[in-house]
Each structure stands twice: as C-alpha cells, then as structure tokens.
Design a protein around this motif. Structure first.
Motif: not given
Length: 171
Positions: A44-46, A48-55, A89-91, A95-101
C-alpha cells in the motif's frame, strides 16, 4: 462498496472483487490510470510513492505493466524484473525514500519493450482478463466496475494476501 478508493480490509476487497463481472481482454486495450486501494497490504502506497501512473495495453503480447512519471513530466516504462520488491516493502521510511530515489533510478529501471501479456484466465471461479508478467510470478486479474473502471487483484506467488488497485481507462 462501489467507491474503491476507500479503505477496506483484504477480505472486504476480495468479497467486492468476487461480486464483480469478468472483463474481456479487448476491453483492456488502451492506457489506464491507476491507484492503489488501501487494505493494509505491505505494498500500500508503494506505487504512488514511485510516481506510478498506471498500465498500457497495446495488444495481447504488448503490455507495459508499470508506467511511471519521470522527473521532467515524461512517462517511462519500468522493467518489473529490475525491481527489488521484497526490499522495497521493508525499507524504513519507505515512501519518502522511494519518492526521492525512484525518479533518480528511473532511467536505470526503464525499458522500451513490453514486459507482460494479456490473457483470459480462470481465477476464483470466473474467466477474466489477466495481465501476466514476463519475469515475475505475478498475475493481475481484472474485474469490471463499470465501462471505464476495473478492479485489479495482484496475485503474487508467495504473498500472504492479494494487492488491490483500481484502473480507469484514459479516453
């Protein structure tokens, strides 16, 4: 329970999924915007944090399962084989880290080739459109909410519970 953007338990989402009609494969052709459904799943939230748009479904053998927004607004396709899902999923502070990386790593994770295919499969008693990842033991099974929206269930081998998401077709 038609508003799938509300928080629900995995069992409520599964009951809702089972109540929906199957999707035929031709309906899935096109571009879809996605959003995760909060069921307290580890993913959950992963997205969106990675800037996923869709398929994007160009045809039965040409599916781009992970369309993301790049740093400068340009869309790119992620190669799912390169994603460390277990680690992500275990970092701590995931979410904040993935938004940056993720935007910085995007060029190294991207691909120009389709990385999934679309088939009709039987799942939980109904035959419905299913996106099968090429390099992962993952199937995304779709059920019809209405003419422009589908509910997706990510069936990932070894996962404790399915991950749910909603797709809305781009006109």
């Amino acid at each position: 329970m038609a508003a799938t953007n509300q928080k629900m338990t995995s069992q409520e989402a599964l009951t809702y999924f089972d109540s929906l009609e199957p999707v035929d494969a031709p309906m899935m052709i096109g571009t879809w915007h996605g959003q995760g459904i909060d069921t307290d799943h580890p993913m959950d939230g992963l997205l969106e944090a990675s800037r996923w748009i869709g398929k994007r479904f160009d045809g039965p053998d040409a599916v781009y399962p992970l369309v993301h927004k790049g740093l400068f607004g340009r869309d790119f396709f992620v190669n799912p084989a390169l994603l460390p899902l277990g680690l992500a999923t275990h970092l701590p502070m995931r979410d904040p880290l993935i938004k940056v990386l993720f935007p910085l790593l995007g060029p190294f994770l991207s691909t120009g080739k389709p990385k999934a295919r679309l088939r009709m499969t039987e799942f939980r008693g109904k035959v419905s459109a299913t996106m099968q990842y090429d390099a992962r033991p993952i199937n995304d099974v779709f059920r019809k909410i209405d003419a422009r929206n589908v509910l997706g269930l990510m069936d990932h081998k070894g996962a404790q519970a399915p991950f749910f998401f909603k797709l809305t077709k781009v006109p």
